[in-house]
Design a protein around this motif. Structure first.
Motif, PDB file in Angstrom:
ATOM      1  N   LEU A   1       0.859  -1.178   0.000  1.00  0.00           N
ATOM      2  CA  LEU A   1       0.000   0.000   0.000  1.00  0.00           C
ATOM      3  C   LEU A   1       0.897   1.230   0.000  1.00  0.00           C
ATOM      4  O   LEU A   1       1.789   1.353   0.856  1.00  0.00           O
ATOM      5  CB  LEU A   1      -0.885  -0.018   1.251  1.00  0.00           C
ATOM      6  N   ALA A   2       0.686   2.138  -0.947  1.00  0.00           N
ATOM      7  CA  ALA A   2       1.509   3.342  -1.025  1.00  0.00           C
ATOM      8  C   ALA A   2       0.801   4.389  -1.874  1.00  0.00           C
ATOM      9  O   ALA A   2       0.062   4.058  -2.797  1.00  0.00           O
ATOM     10  CB  ALA A   2       2.881   3.030  -1.635  1.00  0.00           C
ATOM     11  N   PHE A   3       1.049   5.650  -1.551  1.00  0.00           N
ATOM     12  CA  PHE A   3       0.486   6.753  -2.324  1.00  0.00           C
ATOM     13  C   PHE A   3       1.457   7.181  -3.412  1.00  0.00           C
ATOM     14  O   PHE A   3       2.658   7.341  -3.170  1.00  0.00           O
ATOM     15  CB  PHE A   3       0.174   7.942  -1.412  1.00  0.00           C
ATOM     16  N   ASN A   4       0.934   7.361  -4.623  1.00  0.00           N
ATOM     17  CA  ASN A   4       1.712   7.866  -5.732  1.00  0.00           C
ATOM     18  C   ASN A   4       1.990   9.355  -5.483  1.00  0.00           C
ATOM     19  O   ASN A   4       1.054  10.160  -5.435  1.00  0.00           O
ATOM     20  CB  ASN A   4       0.924   7.676  -7.026  1.00  0.00           C
ATOM     21  N   PRO A   5       3.253   9.741  -5.296  1.00  0.00           N
ATOM     22  CA  PRO A   5       3.530  11.142  -4.932  1.00  0.00           C
ATOM     23  C   PRO A   5       3.264  12.133  -6.047  1.00  0.00           C
ATOM     24  O   PRO A   5       3.185  13.336  -5.795  1.00  0.00           O
ATOM     25  CB  PRO A   5       5.018  11.114  -4.555  1.00  0.00           C
ATOM     26  N   TRP A   6       3.107  11.671  -7.276  1.00  0.00           N
ATOM     27  CA  TRP A   6       2.881  12.572  -8.406  1.00  0.00           C
ATOM     28  C   TRP A   6       1.403  12.751  -8.719  1.00  0.00           C
ATOM     29  O   TRP A   6       0.995  13.814  -9.162  1.00  0.00           O
ATOM     30  CB  TRP A   6       3.634  12.045  -9.633  1.00  0.00           C
ATOM     31  N   THR A   7       0.602  11.732  -8.517  1.00  0.00           N
ATOM     32  CA  THR A   7      -0.827  11.833  -8.828  1.00  0.00           C
ATOM     33  C   THR A   7      -1.696  11.912  -7.573  1.00  0.00           C
ATOM     34  O   THR A   7      -2.869  12.269  -7.667  1.00  0.00           O
ATOM     35  CB  THR A   7      -1.287  10.630  -9.656  1.00  0.00           C
TER      36      THR A   7
ATOM     37  N   LEU B   1      13.269  -8.235  -6.559  1.00  0.00           N
ATOM     38  CA  LEU B   1      12.742  -6.883  -6.545  1.00  0.00           C
ATOM     39  C   LEU B   1      12.230  -6.570  -7.943  1.00  0.00           C
ATOM     40  O   LEU B   1      12.915  -6.821  -8.930  1.00  0.00           O
ATOM     41  CB  LEU B   1      13.844  -5.897  -6.142  1.00  0.00           C
ATOM     42  N   VAL B   2      11.019  -6.043  -8.023  1.00  0.00           N
ATOM     43  CA  VAL B   2      10.399  -5.718  -9.305  1.00  0.00           C
ATOM     44  C   VAL B   2      10.265  -4.201  -9.402  1.00  0.00           C
ATOM     45  O   VAL B   2       9.810  -3.549  -8.456  1.00  0.00           O
ATOM     46  CB  VAL B   2       9.013  -6.386  -9.446  1.00  0.00           C
ATOM     47  N   ARG B   3      10.672  -3.646 -10.543  1.00  0.00           N
ATOM     48  CA  ARG B   3      10.501  -2.205 -10.786  1.00  0.00           C
ATOM     49  C   ARG B   3       9.520  -2.010 -11.924  1.00  0.00           C
ATOM     50  O   ARG B   3       9.692  -2.562 -13.013  1.00  0.00           O
ATOM     51  CB  ARG B   3      11.838  -1.554 -11.147  1.00  0.00           C
ATOM     52  N   LEU B   4       8.487  -1.220 -11.664  1.00  0.00           N
ATOM     53  CA  LEU B   4       7.530  -0.853 -12.695  1.00  0.00           C
ATOM     54  C   LEU B   4       7.769   0.594 -13.102  1.00  0.00           C
ATOM     55  O   LEU B   4       7.828   1.478 -12.244  1.00  0.00           O
ATOM     56  CB  LEU B   4       6.096  -1.009 -12.196  1.00  0.00           C
ATOM     57  N   SER B   5       7.917   0.834 -14.394  1.00  0.00           N
ATOM     58  CA  SER B   5       7.974   2.203 -14.888  1.00  0.00           C
ATOM     59  C   SER B   5       6.542   2.689 -15.104  1.00  0.00           C
ATOM     60  O   SER B   5       5.656   1.912 -15.473  1.00  0.00           O
ATOM     61  CB  SER B   5       8.786   2.285 -16.179  1.00  0.00           C
ATOM     62  N   LEU B   6       6.326   3.978 -14.858  1.00  0.00           N
ATOM     63  CA  LEU B   6       4.974   4.515 -14.827  1.00  0.00           C
ATOM     64  C   LEU B   6       4.850   5.761 -15.687  1.00  0.00           C
ATOM     65  O   LEU B   6       5.822   6.478 -15.929  1.00  0.00           O
ATOM     66  CB  LEU B   6       4.576   4.878 -13.387  1.00  0.00           C
ATOM     67  N   ASP B   7       3.618   6.012 -16.096  1.00  0.00           N
ATOM     68  CA  ASP B   7       3.223   7.275 -16.700  1.00  0.00           C
ATOM     69  C   ASP B   7       1.947   7.686 -15.988  1.00  0.00           C
ATOM     70  O   ASP B   7       0.860   7.195 -16.314  1.00  0.00           O
ATOM     71  CB  ASP B   7       3.008   7.108 -18.198  1.00  0.00           C
ATOM     72  N   GLY B   8       2.079   8.550 -14.996  1.00  0.00           N
ATOM     73  CA  GLY B   8       0.925   8.891 -14.162  1.00  0.00           C
ATOM     74  C   GLY B   8       0.444   7.670 -13.418  1.00  0.00           C
ATOM     75  O   GLY B   8       1.186   7.052 -12.657  1.00  0.00           O
ATOM     76  N   ASP B   9      -0.798   7.278 -13.656  1.00  0.00           N
ATOM     77  CA  ASP B   9      -1.359   6.081 -13.026  1.00  0.00           C
ATOM     78  C   ASP B   9      -1.443   4.919 -14.014  1.00  0.00           C
ATOM     79  O   ASP B   9      -2.320   4.064 -13.919  1.00  0.00           O
ATOM     80  CB  ASP B   9      -2.758   6.394 -12.451  1.00  0.00           C
ATOM     81  N   ARG B  10      -0.512   4.869 -14.966  1.00  0.00           N
ATOM     82  CA  ARG B  10      -0.414   3.750 -15.899  1.00  0.00           C
ATOM     83  C   ARG B  10       0.939   3.064 -15.745  1.00  0.00           C
ATOM     84  O   ARG B  10       1.950   3.728 -15.496  1.00  0.00           O
ATOM     85  CB  ARG B  10      -0.568   4.221 -17.350  1.00  0.00           C
ATOM     86  N   VAL B  11       0.943   1.746 -15.877  1.00  0.00           N
ATOM     87  CA  VAL B  11       2.180   0.972 -15.891  1.00  0.00           C
ATOM     88  C   VAL B  11       2.649   0.855 -17.328  1.00  0.00           C
ATOM     89  O   VAL B  11       1.905   0.410 -18.209  1.00  0.00           O
ATOM     90  CB  VAL B  11       1.956  -0.428 -15.286  1.00  0.00           C
ATOM     91  N   THR B  12       3.908   1.256 -17.578  1.00  0.00           N
ATOM     92  CA  THR B  12       4.423   1.249 -18.947  1.00  0.00           C
ATOM     93  C   THR B  12       5.523   0.217 -19.169  1.00  0.00           C
ATOM     94  O   THR B  12       5.912  -0.022 -20.322  1.00  0.00           O
ATOM     95  CB  THR B  12       4.967   2.640 -19.313  1.00  0.00           C
ATOM     96  N   GLY B  13       6.050  -0.373 -18.112  1.00  0.00           N
ATOM     97  CA  GLY B  13       7.116  -1.354 -18.293  1.00  0.00           C
ATOM     98  C   GLY B  13       7.457  -2.035 -16.989  1.00  0.00           C
ATOM     99  O   GLY B  13       7.030  -1.613 -15.903  1.00  0.00           O
TER     100      GLY B  13
END
Length: 378
Positions: free
Chosen positions: A232-238, A329-341
């Motif tokens: 559980l975590a808040f997206n600091p950008w959106t 460890l898994v890293r997800l790249s994001l665009d706002g509230d979308r997963v891009t990679g």
């Protein structure tokens, strides 16, 4: 005796070789967007589960068997804190779980934590608050503020239990598991299992919750239809709330949590039951929220963290997930509230229970081991 000694030496050599392969006090690791080393920051922790940095840079850590400790800035681990309430370990997921300092900790020294406990009707997740003593050796005035009722009977698992504070509203958000034995609890609005809850600081339902005036529904509920959410975590950008939950045999999920949203479990799922049987033929349904990302085979995500630091500029804007089953460890790249990679880091080495960003901009990882460690990515 000689055979055991040889096996021990070989095992140690393999472990050291493996560590060096992914930069453990050795050669740097080159990922898609960063170059880093993995070092041991702290040792001697038994199945560490939750952790949070205090304003002075020290780290508050829980151990699943029921201990809480403070880790100094140099990695020295304190003796167990006094005043921690008794914890029911039971099963393989119960115990002392997450911990979070209040947003005004510097003034109040207030912390929140969750643990499993026994009541006459079974075992349940309990949210409590306390004050950390001025010398950081004990909890003072530990008080239960919410029980995730009704209690589980028989099998004790799927307690969920991640705590975050809303950065904009200051409310307490708590994830709860479905209890495993009856997944339908996640769909019941008179039951706190399989939910994300939104609470005032004293445990009361928070103002503005979607089911405050809904007859027969628990007013603490913010969202429902979750299986076993441990991230559980808040997206600091959106400003949105993100959640990660363990699926059954397939179907791990990452979701953006919306007030009143139904996330489907067990009516909608991408996974099979643990015995291989079909839980549901539905992967999506009207009126239910679809996940942003699904994993089959599973990675078993536990703690998650957004990275907004400066130490790894190529990772800024990413979501990290501590994975238990891959493990790694898994890293997800994001665009706002979308997963891009997606990128897999440190794969197949050690079960990872939680990942957090330090005040120094580095990443810290809790390993799910009997001889548990805190690893630091620098």
């Amino acid at each position: 005796m000689r055979k055991r000694l040889v096996l021990a030496v070989v095992g140690t050599a393999l472990l050291v070789s493996s560590f060096k392969a992914w930069g453990f006090d050795g050669d740097p690791v080159r990922s898609d967007r960063a170059v880093f080393h993995v070092t041991t920051f702290a040792t001697g922790l038994e199945h560490p589960w939750g952790a949070a940095f205090l304003p002075d840079g020290r780290l508050l850590v829980t151990e699943r068997p029921g201990r809480m400790r403070v880790v100094d800035r140099d990695g020295r681990v304190s003796a167990p804190l006094g005043g921690v309430p008794p914890t029911e370990l039971g099963g393989w997921e119960g115990g002392l779980l997450d911990v979070a300092p209040a947003p005004d900790f510097a003034a109040t020294r207030e912390i929140y934590f969750c643990h499993t406990t026994l009541v006459p009707s079974g075992a349940l997740t309990r949210l409590a608050r306390a004050r950390l003593s001025s010398d950081a050796t004990a909890l003072e005035g530990a008080t239960p503020i919410l029980d995730v009722a009704p209690a589980q009977k028989g099998h004790r698992s799927h307690f969920g239990c991640r705590i975050v504070f809303g950065p904009r509203d200051g409310k307490v958000y708590l994830s709860t598991g479905d209890g495993l034995t009856d997944p339908r609890r996640a769909q019941r609005l008179d039951d706190l299992a399989g939910k994300v809850l939104r609470l005032e600081r004293d445990g009361r339902p928070a103002a503005g919750n979607p089911f405050l005036n809904h007859p027969g529904a628990r007013p603490e509920i913010w969202s429902y239809g979750h299986r076993n959410p441990q991230g559980l975590a808040f997206n600091p950008w959106t400003g949105s709330l993100w959640e990660a939950e363990l699926g059954p045999r397939g179907g791990d999920e990452v979701n953006v949590i919306r007030a009143g949203g139904n996330y489907g479990w067990p009516l909608v799922t991408h996974g099979l039951d643990l015995d291989g049987s079909i839980i549901s033929d539905l992967r999506s349904a009207p009126g239910m929220e679809d996940p942003l990302k699904v994993w089959t085979p599973v990675i078993s995500p536990s703690g998650i963290a957004f990275y907004d630091g400066d130490v790894f500029p190529g990772w800024r804007g990413s979501l990290f997930l501590a994975a238990l089953t891959m493990p790694g460890l898994v890293r997800l790249s994001l665009d706002g509230d979308r997963v891009t990679g997606e990128e897999r880091l440190l794969p197949n080495e050690v079960r990872m229970r939680h990942v957090i960003q330090g005040l120094d901009g580095r990443l810290y990882i809790l390993t799910d081991e009997t001889e548990g460690r805190i690893l630091r990515l620098r």
